[in-house]
Design an enzyme around this catalytic site. Structure first.
Site, PDB file in Angstrom:
ATOM      1  N   CYS A 136      15.314  59.435  13.161  1.00  0.00           N
ATOM      2  CA  CYS A 136      13.802  58.615  12.523  1.00  0.00           C
ATOM      3  C   CYS A 136      13.279  58.267  13.039  1.00  0.00           C
ATOM      4  CB  CYS A 136      13.918  58.225  10.884  1.00  0.00           C
ATOM      5  SG  CYS A 136      15.723  56.879  10.861  1.00  0.00           S
ATOM      6  N   LEU A 384     -25.790  30.906   7.083  1.00  0.00           N
ATOM      7  CA  LEU A 384     -24.440  31.885   6.813  1.00  0.00           C
ATOM      8  C   LEU A 384     -23.632  32.068   5.596  1.00  0.00           C
ATOM      9  CD1 LEU A 384     -22.918  32.438  10.003  1.00  0.00           C
ATOM     10  CD2 LEU A 384     -24.564  33.833   9.395  1.00  0.00           C
ATOM     11  N   GLY A 385     -23.820  30.688   5.354  1.00  0.00           N
ATOM     12  CA  GLY A 385     -23.116  30.300   3.839  1.00  0.00           C
ATOM     13  C   GLY A 385     -23.628  28.376   4.372  1.00  0.00           C
ATOM     14  N   SER A 386     -23.262  28.070   2.951  1.00  0.00           N
ATOM     15  CA  SER A 386     -22.181  26.838   2.468  1.00  0.00           C
ATOM     16  C   SER A 386     -21.295  26.378   1.564  1.00  0.00           C
ATOM     17  CB  SER A 386     -23.637  26.048   1.937  1.00  0.00           C
ATOM     18  OG  SER A 386     -23.913  26.079   1.124  1.00  0.00           O
ATOM     19  N   GLY A 387     -20.899  25.374   2.464  1.00  0.00           N
ATOM     20  CA  GLY A 387     -19.273  24.885   1.421  1.00  0.00           C
ATOM     21  C   GLY A 387     -19.231  23.353   1.048  1.00  0.00           C
ATOM     22  N   VAL A 392     -22.439  26.834   7.227  1.00  0.00           N
ATOM     23  CA  VAL A 392     -22.138  27.252   8.578  1.00  0.00           C
ATOM     24  C   VAL A 392     -23.957  28.131   9.257  1.00  0.00           C
ATOM     25  CG1 VAL A 392     -20.657  29.510   9.466  1.00  0.00           C
ATOM     26  CG2 VAL A 392     -19.393  28.168   7.506  1.00  0.00           C
ATOM     27  N   ASP A 497      -3.457  30.261   1.225  1.00  0.00           N
ATOM     28  CA  ASP A 497      -4.619  31.045   0.639  1.00  0.00           C
ATOM     29  C   ASP A 497      -5.365  31.720   1.063  1.00  0.00           C
ATOM     30  OD1 ASP A 497      -7.274  30.478  -0.816  1.00  0.00           O
ATOM     31  OD2 ASP A 497      -7.904  29.228  -0.093  1.00  0.00           O
TER      32      ASP A 497
END
Length: 636
Positions: A136, A384-387, A392, A497
């Protein structure tokens, strides 16, 4: 149970038994034996003139690890059409029933008796072991790990009883996930030293993910104590040699067949481009310090060709081998031998495929520091975004390279945290991890510069484009993430995460693991969190939300949830339940249902990630082996 019950026959029948070939040179032979199954043993006897003769062998029921069918060999005679196998602690027995009804009866009876046995196999070999290898998977060691998921395992395995888990009560509220944090090895560890925590603040805005996280103080156990730790950077021990390459690895760079950290898919692409029978290369495996030989072969009527990947193994004498009877002191010696002898491989190693021109630096080293980039060479284009830590941006480096820039605002991250993230990202270089380029740290806002991944967040991509994806593409996405996580696992890092929201999709639909910059390096594959840590409940293993214990196996649990997200095209796990209900349900043994797009086999793989006991879950390396045969099967 009394002795009479132990010795009472459950099943008796004349069956054909294949010799076990315990001596390497012994030929195959087949003998008719009377098999007798009791509560304690499976025994077989000589049988002549309607009478039971002397006992020829016996297997303790408690030692049996798997009972399952075996795929037929080519040109199998009529009397051997219904084989099954008994895998036990010290061997492997092949038995042939006279018909399907008989075989089913034996499988059912044996599986019933081994229910709850210790060390049952999650995977088994579906093919016979013939002429020194399994048909196999071509592995040449009889004790080699199985290659096929054993579907009966889920029904036969019974988890050992642990102490009862107290189901906590807590308010149902939405909180945010913090940065995972790096672990420190102190110069003089002692029993009073515990692990420090840099950040208990949230890491980014997850308004689109309600009820994702919960503070661990809501689950706090009375025996948890938060202790202080010396954060002096001089005491950080990463567990890596300052030189990332060993002496042998440096020497291997001199050989035209050595490809270094090239991915499996890249290797297959290059070998197919070469298109020659026996084209090969040697590359680093995802498991640190290990190597894989990738080999191309093309049958007469096969236009596409086949690429096989052979792991280089090490025996008890520290010798290297591809075929266990041919062992060598070094990789070059091993390769030299197999350039002249196939020795069980699909073909011999004929044509080395060089990747020297394709190699790129693993990180940028410009400016005054090892990671320091010139701020004036970076142009910000769009947000592109934020945190929690800042914004970013998409940008250009040197006016020509697309990059992502995380802008760290003043006061949001300590100096130690910042340099810890940068150092971790530089150390963890792999094709399935988002690549780190460098930093601009002379003034605020600080820049962390990484590669720009075109299609953004995996979760968003699944929601917006998932219906246009084939199931094999969904499987490839899972495999990509598994490759990245196997690399982290091999370097003793835990992510803490892992979820679809923390992976990114590139232009070719390959997926890379992100947000690993503040992963935790562990020496014992386990980390106990301090009270106050926040975590994503619906992606968390039971030991996380009960005892705050993180390990590579809790990452494996989260990977199972990620697979579920992928095959459900971005649905929210346990969407009918809030966090408190999820804790209760999971603690009681409830698991996510099979998504419509997931085959039974794919679901078995994700389900194996959700075993109550961490040690019973597969490793990421084992998950790669489970997914691999499905990739070949599902591709058009």
């Amino acid at each position: 149970m009394d002795d009479s019950m132990d010795t009472k026959s459950i099943l008796e029948e004349l069956l054909l038994k294949r010799s076990q070939q315990k001596k390497k040179m012994s030929p195959n032979n087949y003998k008719e034996r009377l098999f007798v199954l009791t509560k304690t043993n499976l025994s077989y006897y000589e049988y002549d003139k309607m009478k039971r003769g002397s006992r020829k062998g016996s297997i303790d029921i408690k030692n049996i690890r798997c009972v399952e069918k075996v795929n037929l060999e080519e040109q199998t005679p009529v009397e051997r059409q219904y084989p099954f196998q008994i895998v036990y602690k010290d061997g492997l027995l092949y038995v042939y029933a006279s018909n399907e009804e008989s075989r089913s009866q034996w499988l059912k009876a044996l599986q019933n008796e081994i229910r709850g046995n210790p060390h049952l196999l999650i995977k088994y070999h579906s093919g016979f072991f013939v002429d020194g290898k399994f048909l196999c998977c071509q592995q040449s060691c009889k004790a080699a790990p199985g290659c096929t998921l054993w579907e009966a395992y889920a029904d036969l395995h019974i988890a050992t009883k642990e102490e009862k888990l107290r189901v906590p009560t807590f308010p149902d509220r939405m909180l945010k996930i913090p940065r995972a944090v790096p672990i420190f090895k102190m110069d003089e560890p002692s029993s009073s030293t515990t692990l420090g925590q840099y950040d208990s603040d949230s890491k980014k805005n997850y308004d689109s993910q309600p009820n994702v996280n919960m503070r661990s103080e809501d689950f706090a156990c009375s025996n948890q104590r938060e202790k202080n730790v010396n954060h002096s950077t001089s005491k950080i021990s990463w567990g890596f040699n300052e030189s990332s390459s060993s002496e042998e690895e440096e020497n291997l760079d001199d050989y035209d067949w050595f490809a270094g950290n090239i991915s499996r898919s890249q290797a297959e692409q290059l070998l197919r481009q070469k298109g020659k029978e026996g084209a090969f290369m040697v590359r680093n495996s995802s498991q640190v310090g290990m190597y894989t030989v990738s080999l191309f072969s093309k049958a007469v009527n096969d236009k596409k060709g086949t690429v096989k990947h052979y792991h280089v193994h090490t025996n008890a004498e520290n010798k290297l081998y591809l075929a266990e009877n041919y062992c060598f002191d070094s990789i070059p010696k091993l390769i030299h031998y197999h350039q002249h002898n196939s020795a069980g491989m699909i073909t011999r190693l004929r044509h080395p495929v060089s990747t020297k021109a394709n190699k790129v630096p693993t990180s940028v080293s410009l400016g005054s520091g090892i990671w320091e980039l010139k701020r004036e060479e970076i142009t910000l284009l769009k947000e592109l975004g934020s945190g929690q830590f800042g914004v970013v941006h998409l940008g250009k480096w040197k006016g020509q390279y697309d990059v992502a820039i995380k802008m760290i605002k003043e006061g949001s991250m300590s100096e130690d945290e910042f340099f810890q993230e940068a150092q971790t990202m530089m150390k963890l270089n792999h094709p399935k991890l988002v690549k780190f380029y460098g930093v601009c740290s002379k003034r605020y806002p600080i820049y962390i510069v990484t590669e720009y991944i075109t299609n953004g967040c995996l979760l968003d991509y699944l929601k917006s484009h998932g219906k246009g994806l084939e199931t094999y593409q969904l499987l490839e996405m899972c495999y990509d993430v598994c490759e990245g996580m196997a690399f982290l696992e091999s370097h003793q890092f835990i992510h803490r995460d892992l979820a679809a929201r923390n992976c990114l999709v590139d232009s070719d639909l390959s997926v890379k693991v992100s947000d690993f910059g503040m992963t935790r390096y562990v020496l014992d594959d386990q980390y106990v969190s301090s009270v106050g840590t926040k975590f994503p409940v619906k992606w968390s293993a039971p030991e996380v939300f009960h005892y705050f214990k993180y390990s590579s196996k809790s990452d494996v649990w989260a990977f199972g949830i990620l697979m579920w997200e992928v095959f459900s095209l971005g649905k929210q796990p346990y969407d009918l339940y809030d966090n408190s209900q999820v804790v209760v349900k999971v603690s009681q043994g409830h698991r996510l249902y099979r998504p419509k797009l997931a085959s039974d086999t794919v679901y078995k793989i994700m389900y194996s990630c959700w075993h109550e006991l961490p040690e019973k879950r597969p490793t990421f390396q084992q998950l790669l082996s489970s997914i691999e045969p499905l990739r070949e099967k599902d591709k058009p």
